[in-house]
Write an enzyme that holds these catalytic residues in place. Structure first.
Site, PDB file in Angstrom:
ATOM      1  N   GLU A 120      -2.702   5.126  -7.681  1.00 37.97           N
ATOM      2  CA  GLU A 120      -1.234   5.109  -7.589  1.00 37.97           C
ATOM      3  C   GLU A 120      -0.642   4.011  -8.486  1.00 37.97           C
ATOM      4  OE1 GLU A 120      -0.672   6.844  -3.117  1.00 37.97           O
ATOM      5  OE2 GLU A 120      -1.352   4.799  -3.330  1.00 37.97           O
ATOM      6  N   TYR A 145       2.571   0.900   2.215  1.00 41.85           N
ATOM      7  CA  TYR A 145       3.200   1.214   0.937  1.00 41.85           C
ATOM      8  C   TYR A 145       4.576   0.541   0.862  1.00 41.85           C
ATOM      9  CZ  TYR A 145      -0.105   4.979  -0.253  1.00 41.85           C
ATOM     10  OH  TYR A 145      -1.211   5.704  -0.597  1.00 41.85           O
ATOM     11  N   ARG A 178      -3.845  -3.900   5.502  1.00 36.91           N
ATOM     12  CA  ARG A 178      -2.444  -3.645   5.175  1.00 36.91           C
ATOM     13  C   ARG A 178      -1.576  -4.467   6.128  1.00 36.91           C
ATOM     14  NH1 ARG A 178      -2.331   2.819   3.458  1.00 36.91           N
ATOM     15  NH2 ARG A 178      -3.829   2.549   1.744  1.00 36.91           N
ATOM     16  N   ARG A 183      -2.972   0.769  -8.407  1.00 38.27           N
ATOM     17  CA  ARG A 183      -3.888   0.674  -7.262  1.00 38.27           C
ATOM     18  C   ARG A 183      -5.324   0.774  -7.760  1.00 38.27           C
ATOM     19  NH1 ARG A 183      -3.498   4.234  -1.701  1.00 38.27           N
ATOM     20  NH2 ARG A 183      -5.671   4.121  -1.079  1.00 38.27           N
ATOM     21  N   ARG A 205       5.974  13.719   7.601  1.00 39.74           N
ATOM     22  CA  ARG A 205       4.742  14.482   7.844  1.00 39.74           C
ATOM     23  C   ARG A 205       4.865  15.145   9.207  1.00 39.74           C
ATOM     24  NH1 ARG A 205       0.093  10.640   5.026  1.00 39.74           N
ATOM     25  NH2 ARG A 205       1.089  10.675   2.965  1.00 39.74           N
ATOM     26  N   ARG A 237       6.186   8.423   5.979  1.00 41.28           N
ATOM     27  CA  ARG A 237       5.381   7.549   5.124  1.00 41.28           C
ATOM     28  C   ARG A 237       5.902   7.611   3.688  1.00 41.28           C
ATOM     29  NH1 ARG A 237      -0.656   6.768   4.468  1.00 41.28           N
ATOM     30  NH2 ARG A 237       0.402   5.247   3.165  1.00 41.28           N
TER      31      ARG A 237
END
Ligand code: NAG
Ligand code: NAG
Ligand code: NAG
Length: 384
Positions: free
Chosen positions: A236, A341, A312, A252, A70, A51
């Site tokens: 962000e 993102y 998203r 954000r 991750r 990510r």
């Protein structure tokens, strides 16, 4: 002697691109290439989810892309690596995954992060233990430097003292080097705090990245209190420099203050301050509360996000000819499906003798946006 005609052709091609000026007639963004750089859940080192992708363009056509790997789950909190891949040829081919940092198997661990190329070095800034009160240790913001384009990294510089122990989670995205006064040459990163102690602030260096200090701060309101829907909660953030030398920061809007859209802050003084009076909401940029990309090339402002108020999906590149006052048409939809993102990179200003390209790296999937990290190469002039 044989180099003569080739050199002439090169100069002609260079001349054509160098003379390229973005106007509504010449800007026709077209996707020329798309490459999946990481696939979540694959065999690569047992990484569960990739990510938070970042990309930066260095002189000479080199690109560096990095993402969080991750290890055990898709959660923000948990053990991770920072995975990076390099391209030496403007993204045509990519080297293997290199691990820039590895936090072991701890409870919290690292979080990306922001990249910046300046003075022949790549800087990689990331946070550690940014999710208190987890049993991870004091929060930290660490800076890695590479002299070889991201092949290897020197020892981390711990910026905790500069940040007075506050969480400063950089980006996600890129830092900038100011190209215009005031404070031409200054390096600027933007970062944000924890959910309760949120807000954005700038980290500044005037000596090429050796010493850092805190610049403008734009705190959440109320600060230090649990968040409620529609509180002012800047999170962000991605800075970019406008043609008048001011710094803009696309932010954000975590709690949907006044809209389900981006917040914009402006610093008129090279990052020393982020005055609340200069903050605007951006209804023309609907946003599901996500990390977005922003960059300026040849005076053209570029922006990327999943262009939707709550989902998203529909990763879109937009562009503005007027410093962000208006955005052209509907933009270029890069991926209609799940997408999260994103970050943008443009070639350094001294390399504008090439086709005007923009690199868009983003979280992309068919049923979940976290399935892969993909890099789209877009020609602003419509061809390669
Ligand atoms: C960074 O420095 C702070 C303050 O000296 C310290 O508490 C923290 O453990 C350091 N973090 C790392 C990851 O070295
Ligand atoms: C994505 O964008 C297209 C074109 O703007 C639109 O028709 C479609 O409804 C959007 N998808 C979602 C889920 O909003
Ligand atoms: C963008 O900013 C520059 C520098 O302030 C200014 O000269 C130019 O007119 C602006 N463009 C538009 C369309 O507002």
């Amino acid at each position: 002697m044989g180099a003569g005609p080739a050199l002439l052709l090169l100069l002609l091609a260079a001349g054509a691109a160098a003379g390229w000026v973005p106007t509504p007639e010449t800007v026709r963004p077209r996707l020329v290439r798309e490459q999946v750089l990481w696939v979540s859940g694959g065999p690569r080192g047992g990484v569960h989810t990739f990510r938070v992708p970042l990309v930066v363009a260095a002189p000479g056509g080199a690109l560096l892309a990095c993402a969080e790997g991750r290890k055990r789950s898709a959660a923000d909190v948990g053990a991770k690596i920072i995975a990076c891949r390099r391209s030496a040829d403007r993204g045509a081919t990519w080297g293997p995954t290199l691990v820039a940092a590895d936090d072991g198997w701890g409870e919290d661990g690292l979080n990306l992060g922001a990249l910046l190329v300046a003075g022949g070095r790549v800087l990689l800034l990331f946070a550690r233990c940014a999710h208190p009160p987890r049993p991870c240790g004091p929060p930290g913001t660490l800076l890695l430097r590479s002299r070889d384009g991201g092949r290897s990294w020197g020892p981390p510089q711990n910026l905790s003292d500069v940040l007075h122990g506050e969480v400063f989670a950089p980006g996600p995205g890129s830092g900038i080097q100011k190209q215009r006064p005031p404070f031409r040459g200054r390096l600027v990163f933007c970062g944000h705090g924890t959910p309760e102690r949120d807000g954005v602030s700038l980290l500044l260096s005037d000596d090429g990245g050796r010493r850092w200090r805190r610049g403008g701060v734009l705190p959440a309101i109320p600060f230090g209190a649990p968040r409620k829907p529609h509180d002012f909660t800047p999170d962000e953030c991605q800075p970019y420099e406008l043609p008048d030398g001011s710094i803009a920061v696309s932010i954000r809007n975590q709690a949907q203050y006044r809209c389900r859209c981006r917040l914009l802050a402006r610093s008129p003084d090279g990052g020393e301050s982020l005055p609340p009076a200069a903050v605007t909401v951006q209804p023309a940029l609907p946003d599901p509360a996500v990390a977005a990309g922003a960059a300026v090339t040849r005076g053209l402002l570029l922006f990327s996000n999943p262009a939707h108020e709550s989902l998203r999906v529909n990763l879109t590149l937009r562009w503005s000819f007027d410093n962000g006052s208006t955005w052209w048409g509907r933009g270029l939809r890069v991926w209609e499906g799940p997408s999260g993102y994103s970050a943008l990179a443009v070639p350094p200003p001294e390399e504008q003798d090439h086709t005007p390209l923009v690199y868009l790296i983003y979280e992309k999937g068919r049923s979940l946006s976290t399935e892969s990290v993909s890099l789209a190469t877009i020609s602003l002039a419509g061809d390669l």
